[in-house]
Design a protein around this motif. Structure first.
Motif, short mmCIF file in Angstrom:
data_model
loop_
_atom_site.label_atom_id
_atom_site.label_comp_id
_atom_site.label_asym_id
_atom_site.label_seq_id
_atom_site.Cartn_x
_atom_site.Cartn_y
_atom_site.Cartn_z
N SER A 76 18.48 42.38 -64.39
CA SER A 76 17.51 42.96 -63.46
C SER A 76 17.17 44.39 -63.88
CB SER A 76 18.09 42.97 -62.04
OG SER A 76 19.17 43.90 -61.98
N LEU A 77 16.12 44.91 -63.28
CA LEU A 77 15.76 46.29 -63.52
C LEU A 77 16.90 47.21 -63.08
CD1 LEU A 77 13.72 48.37 -64.47
CD2 LEU A 77 12.67 48.29 -62.20
N ALA A 78 17.56 46.87 -61.98
CA ALA A 78 18.70 47.67 -61.51
C ALA A 78 19.82 47.69 -62.56
CB ALA A 78 19.23 47.12 -60.18
N ASP A 79 20.05 46.55 -63.22
CA ASP A 79 21.04 46.49 -64.31
C ASP A 79 20.64 47.42 -65.45
OD1 ASP A 79 22.44 44.45 -62.94
OD2 ASP A 79 21.37 42.86 -64.03
N LEU A 80 19.36 47.37 -65.80
CA LEU A 80 18.87 48.22 -66.89
C LEU A 80 19.04 49.70 -66.54
CD1 LEU A 80 17.30 48.64 -69.57
CD2 LEU A 80 15.22 48.63 -68.18
N ILE A 81 18.67 50.08 -65.34
CA ILE A 81 18.78 51.48 -64.92
C ILE A 81 20.23 51.93 -64.95
CG2 ILE A 81 18.51 53.04 -62.95
CD1 ILE A 81 15.92 51.40 -62.28
N GLU A 82 21.12 51.11 -64.44
CA GLU A 82 22.55 51.46 -64.45
C GLU A 82 23.07 51.65 -65.87
OE1 GLU A 82 26.85 49.51 -63.20
OE2 GLU A 82 25.01 48.65 -62.38
N LEU A 83 22.75 50.72 -66.73
CA LEU A 83 23.20 50.80 -68.12
C LEU A 83 22.58 52.01 -68.83
CD1 LEU A 83 24.86 49.36 -70.32
CD2 LEU A 83 22.81 48.07 -70.88
N TRP A 84 21.28 52.24 -68.63
CA TRP A 84 20.62 53.36 -69.29
C TRP A 84 21.20 54.69 -68.81
CZ3 TRP A 84 18.25 54.27 -73.53
CH2 TRP A 84 17.68 55.52 -73.73
N ARG A 85 21.43 54.82 -67.50
CA ARG A 85 21.99 56.08 -66.99
C ARG A 85 23.37 56.35 -67.58
NH1 ARG A 85 19.96 55.63 -60.73
NH2 ARG A 85 17.86 56.42 -61.12
N ALA A 86 24.18 55.31 -67.68
CA ALA A 86 25.52 55.48 -68.27
C ALA A 86 25.41 55.91 -69.73
CB ALA A 86 26.33 54.19 -68.15
N TYR A 87 24.54 55.25 -70.47
CA TYR A 87 24.36 55.57 -71.89
C TYR A 87 23.77 56.96 -72.08
CZ TYR A 87 22.41 55.52 -76.59
OH TYR A 87 22.08 55.85 -77.87
N SER A 88 22.68 57.25 -71.38
CA SER A 88 21.97 58.51 -71.59
C SER A 88 22.76 59.71 -71.09
CB SER A 88 20.58 58.47 -70.97
OG SER A 88 20.66 58.34 -69.57
N LYS A 95 17.74 63.53 -72.22
CA LYS A 95 17.51 64.00 -70.85
C LYS A 95 16.03 63.95 -70.46
CE LYS A 95 18.78 67.89 -67.83
NZ LYS A 95 17.72 67.85 -66.91
N MET A 96 15.16 64.53 -71.27
CA MET A 96 13.74 64.55 -70.92
C MET A 96 13.14 63.14 -70.91
SD MET A 96 12.46 68.07 -72.79
CE MET A 96 10.79 67.49 -72.86
N PHE A 97 13.51 62.33 -71.87
CA PHE A 97 13.02 60.95 -71.92
C PHE A 97 13.47 60.18 -70.67
CE2 PHE A 97 13.52 56.50 -73.56
CZ PHE A 97 12.17 56.23 -73.69
N GLU A 102 12.41 57.69 -65.32
CA GLU A 102 12.65 57.65 -63.87
C GLU A 102 11.36 57.87 -63.10
OE1 GLU A 102 15.83 60.47 -63.27
OE2 GLU A 102 17.35 59.02 -63.95
N LYS A 103 10.54 58.81 -63.55
CA LYS A 103 9.27 59.11 -62.87
C LYS A 103 8.32 57.92 -62.88
CE LYS A 103 8.82 63.64 -64.49
NZ LYS A 103 7.98 64.60 -65.20
#
Length: 130
Positions: A76-88, A95-97, A102-103
């Motif tokens: 899901s998109l929520a899975d992607l966001i969680e994984l991306w936040r952990a990685y980034s 940070k800027m990307f 997020e925007k």
């Protein structure tokens, strides 16, 4: 690999036209791996088009394999966001990307120009054959 390829697969006729056009621009490369896994569970795979051309495989089979991918539930998109936040969070240069993603709500992102020029990606996503 988390969301599959539903953002890339649209209408079949236009997909085939675009795929044929891309294939016509490529040189066959028998040294390239045909398959590359893109998920830890191994369920989704890149099929490299230059290697595919070298093997002279059937276009209809490739199209059918590509169209099977969006029918699967990958994440899901929520899975992607969680994984991306952990990685980034471990990569300050992102940070800027990440703030921009997020925007705009984490839309599908294509390869950067730099990546494309360096690696010349030419592949489609297919399910791994078991």
């Amino acid at each position: 690999g988390l969301l599959g390829s539903e953002h890339l697969i649209r209408e079949k006729d236009s997909f085939v036209v675009e795929l044929r056009a891309e294939l016509n621009q490529l040189k066959a490369n028998p040294k390239e791996d045909l398959y590359e896994s893109v998920r830890p569970d191994g369920g989704l795979t890149r099929i490299n088009l230059r290697a595919w051309l070298a093997l002279d495989l059937n276009l209809d089979d490739l199209v059918a394999e590509c169209f099977a991918v969006p029918d699967q539930k990958w994440g899901s998109l929520a899975d992607l966001i969680e994984l991306w936040r952990a990685y980034s969070s471990t990569r300050p240069e992102l940070k800027m990307f990440t703030e921009e993603l997020e925007k705009i709500g984490y839309p599908p992102v294509h390869h950067s120009t730099q990546y494309s020029l360096h690696y010349h990606p030419a592949y489609r996503l297919v399910m791994t054959k078991r």
